[in-house]
Design a protein around this motif. Structure first.
Motif, PDB file in Angstrom:
ATOM      1  N   LEU A 250       1.247  -1.061   0.124  1.00 51.63           N
ATOM      2  CA  LEU A 250      -0.015   0.304  -0.274  1.00 51.63           C
ATOM      3  C   LEU A 250       0.693   1.338  -0.011  1.00 51.63           C
ATOM      4  CD1 LEU A 250      -2.438   1.588   0.592  1.00 51.63           C
ATOM      5  CD2 LEU A 250      -2.434   0.708   3.058  1.00 51.63           C
ATOM      6  N   ARG A 251       2.292   1.215   0.753  1.00 54.62           N
ATOM      7  CA  ARG A 251       2.731   2.416   0.960  1.00 54.62           C
ATOM      8  C   ARG A 251       3.467   2.817  -1.125  1.00 54.62           C
ATOM      9  NH1 ARG A 251       4.729   0.410   5.646  1.00 54.62           N
ATOM     10  NH2 ARG A 251       6.398  -0.433   4.429  1.00 54.62           N
ATOM     11  N   ILE A 252       4.299   1.584  -1.135  1.00 60.14           N
ATOM     12  CA  ILE A 252       4.508   1.933  -2.728  1.00 60.14           C
ATOM     13  C   ILE A 252       3.238   2.631  -3.626  1.00 60.14           C
ATOM     14  CG2 ILE A 252       5.279   0.031  -4.457  1.00 60.14           C
ATOM     15  CD1 ILE A 252       6.649  -1.764  -2.500  1.00 60.14           C
ATOM     16  N   VAL A 258       0.898   9.803  -6.095  1.00 59.56           N
ATOM     17  CA  VAL A 258       0.915  10.837  -5.756  1.00 59.56           C
ATOM     18  C   VAL A 258       2.311  11.292  -7.738  1.00 59.56           C
ATOM     19  CG1 VAL A 258       3.147  12.546  -4.626  1.00 59.56           C
ATOM     20  CG2 VAL A 258       1.819  10.871  -3.288  1.00 59.56           C
ATOM     21  N   THR A 259       3.260  10.466  -7.658  1.00 60.55           N
ATOM     22  CA  THR A 259       4.023  11.104  -8.773  1.00 60.55           C
ATOM     23  C   THR A 259       2.903  10.641  -9.945  1.00 60.55           C
ATOM     24  OG1 THR A 259       4.876   8.395  -8.804  1.00 60.55           O
ATOM     25  CG2 THR A 259       5.771  10.400  -7.786  1.00 60.55           C
ATOM     26  N   VAL A 440      10.727  14.372 -15.755  1.00 51.36           N
ATOM     27  CA  VAL A 440      11.339  13.999 -13.993  1.00 51.36           C
ATOM     28  C   VAL A 440       9.897  13.089 -13.320  1.00 51.36           C
ATOM     29  CG1 VAL A 440      12.058  14.469 -11.984  1.00 51.36           C
ATOM     30  CG2 VAL A 440      12.820  15.924 -13.949  1.00 51.36           C
ATOM     31  N   LEU A 441       8.561  13.486 -13.020  1.00 52.04           N
ATOM     32  CA  LEU A 441       7.793  12.450 -12.327  1.00 52.04           C
ATOM     33  C   LEU A 441       7.681  11.339 -13.057  1.00 52.04           C
ATOM     34  CD1 LEU A 441       5.559  15.469 -11.713  1.00 52.04           C
ATOM     35  CD2 LEU A 441       6.652  14.469  -9.775  1.00 52.04           C
ATOM     36  N   ILE A 448       9.585   4.133  -8.548  1.00 47.97           N
ATOM     37  CA  ILE A 448       8.684   3.751  -7.235  1.00 47.97           C
ATOM     38  C   ILE A 448       8.053   2.035  -7.483  1.00 47.97           C
ATOM     39  CG2 ILE A 448       6.641   4.219  -6.089  1.00 47.97           C
ATOM     40  CD1 ILE A 448       7.381   7.021  -6.531  1.00 47.97           C
ATOM     41  N   ILE A 449       7.663   2.167  -9.030  1.00 47.91           N
ATOM     42  CA  ILE A 449       6.921   1.064  -8.306  1.00 47.91           C
ATOM     43  C   ILE A 449       7.972  -0.650  -9.138  1.00 47.91           C
ATOM     44  CG2 ILE A 449       6.816   0.925 -11.365  1.00 47.91           C
ATOM     45  CD1 ILE A 449       3.572   0.305  -9.084  1.00 47.91           C
TER      46      ILE A 449
END
Length: 478
Positions: A250-252, A258-259, A440-441, A448-449
């Motif tokens: 869930l955190r990931i 967000v990004t 960049v995002l 992240i993924i």
């Protein structure tokens, strides 16, 4: 066939009809007609029609998101605890849809032209009403079935419908032109204060159509996989923070949201400025360009189940996020080189860029039911509302950046809505918003993924074990 296999349909692994899939997808189409119109066009309306300073608008977007962050966990806990007679989650499509429709219309009313207070009140209330729809709608997804293949099909259908709504939203310049005053040269005036009534009429039509779709979604959704009342009574808002700490997938996913939403919000908010000032496009060219930001969905989203089976979920994210980054790089080069700055070339690049964005950001919603199941596997509590409130907080954080960054950059580069031709520095700032910052995002999103660990075989095993527990304890969760 073993006992578990015999009981799959009865205990959570449901197959849905196409009418049910389309009905569920209509809910996302509805929210796009209303909320994506706000996300893409409200800043442009505020600066060019309503008369707000870009910097003041940027601060307001940030404050609204801060209010959302406090509001979302309250809504998440409330919908998990409550049991309205029309359904735990689907009831809110109507109960929240009514105020959402009303306040969205009022956001585009120019009756208090230039009033920052009116803008704050209407935008805050609209955003709070959106949470009352969006959080339960997200939880509704995980209450329809546990079947991962069905969730993939459901998500593809949902994204297809959502992008149909987005296509309409991106047609807004042409719709406004129907009702807008006409300039001396015969062109429609859509980006000046005198076009205010045309914006209001257009938002009225979009919002009412959106509410009708929410009603359709309500009629076609049947909740089958929900928490029993005894567990629901124990849910509290603090579960959101507890779940965030103990649920690593869930955190990931939250940080990915967000990004991803930062990228989409920045890019979407900048497109109208890009086409108006960098390209010099009329309303028809602007609409065509924005359509190409959505059309790939109708080609590639139906292919998502097959693509995922072929290269896996992470491979799919890498492939399409990378495609989007390449498209942004090409767009930046094309605009800088005068011989390449042709509308048809920009359209081809827009199609490439959008293909990557649409598939990657569309499929991410299929991961939400997975992290809900992971939390249930660890704790025995299926707090879908809480989880969707948490993802809502993070995607609104992304949208906050999407609202703040464009306004802040426009203020920094000296954008002036009264000028038909912006300075070279202002045009360069708009280009940063369209290409550089989103790229960049997306690079950050790829990293992240890469940390996400719930592959299909893992989540299937988790879901089967959860249902095995229910069978063993003879718990009826319907």
């Amino acid at each position: 066939m073993d006992t578990f296999s015999n009981s799959q349909e009865a205990k959570g692994f449901y197959k849905l009809s196409w009418l049910q899939r389309i009905g569920f997808g209509a809910g996302d189409m509805a929210q796009n007609l209303i909320y994506q119109t706000v996300s893409i066009w409200l800043l442009f309306f505020y600066t060019n029609v309503y008369g707000l300073d870009p910097g003041a608008a940027a601060v307001m977007f940030l404050i609204v998101r801060l209010i959302d962050w406090a509001w979302d966990p309250v809504v998440g806990a409330f919908v998990d605890k409550s049991n309205p007679k029309w359904g735990k989650y689907r009831s809110w499509l109507i109960l929240g849809g009514i105020p959402l429709t009303g306040f969205a219309i009022l956001c585009f009313w120019n009756g208090f032209s230039g009033s920052l207070l009116y803008a704050y009140v209407t935008y805050v209330l609209m955003s709070m009403a959106y949470t009352l729809v969006n959080v339960p709608y997200g939880a509704l997804n995980s209450s329809l079935t546990r079947d991962t293949d069905e969730v993939t099909i459901l998500t593809s259908t949902r994204m297809f419908m959502a992008n149909a709504g987005a296509l309409i939203v991106k047609s807004l310049p042409m719709v406004i032109a129907i009702f807008a005053p006409v300039a001396a040269d015969g062109s429609a005036i859509i980006n000046k204060p005198e076009s205010a009534s045309a914006w209001f009429i257009t938002m009225l039509l979009f919002s009412l159509a959106g509410f009708a779709l929410l009603v359709f979604c309500f009629t076609q959704s049947k909740e089958r996989v929900v928490m029993d009342k005894a567990e629901a009574d124990k849910v509290k808002a603090s579960d959101l923070f507890t779940e965030f700490v103990r649920n690593r997938p869930l955190r990931i996913l939250a940080f990915f949201f967000v990004t991803a939403f930062s990228m989409m919000s920045v890019s979407n908010a900048a497109d109208a400025y890009f086409m108006t000032y960098n390209v010099g496009a009329n309303e028809y060219m602007t609409t065509a360009f924005m359509w190409l930001g959505t059309i790939p969905a109708f080609i590639f989203m139906p292919m998502v189940p097959a693509i995922k089976r072929k290269i896996g979920k992470k491979g799919m994210f890498y492939c399409f996020l990378g495609t989007a980054i390449v498209g942004m790089l090409l767009m930046y080069i094309c605009v800088q080189v005068e011989s390449l700055k042709q509308f048809w070339i920009l359209c081809v690049i827009q199609f490439i860029k959008s293909t990557g964005i649409i598939v990657a950001t569309g499929y991410m919603w299929a991961l939400v039911p997975e992290v809900v199941s992971f939390g249930e596997y660890k704790t025995g509590k299926r707090i879908a509302g809480i989880v969707n409130a948490l993802t809502g907080i993070f995607f609104k954080l992304g949208m906050a950046l999407g609202g703040v960054v464009p306004g802040a950059v426009l203020a920094f580069v000296g954008f002036d809505a009264k000028l038909d031709q912006q300075t070279p520095f202002a045009e360069q700032g708009i280009l940063w918003l369209v290409c550089v910052i989103p790229a960049v995002l997306l690079l950050l999103a790829m990293w992240i993924i890469s940390k996400y660990e719930l592959e299909d075989d893992v989540i299937d095993k988790i879901n089967k074990e959860i249902e095995g527990r229910h069978l063993k304890n003879n718990v009826d969760i319907e």
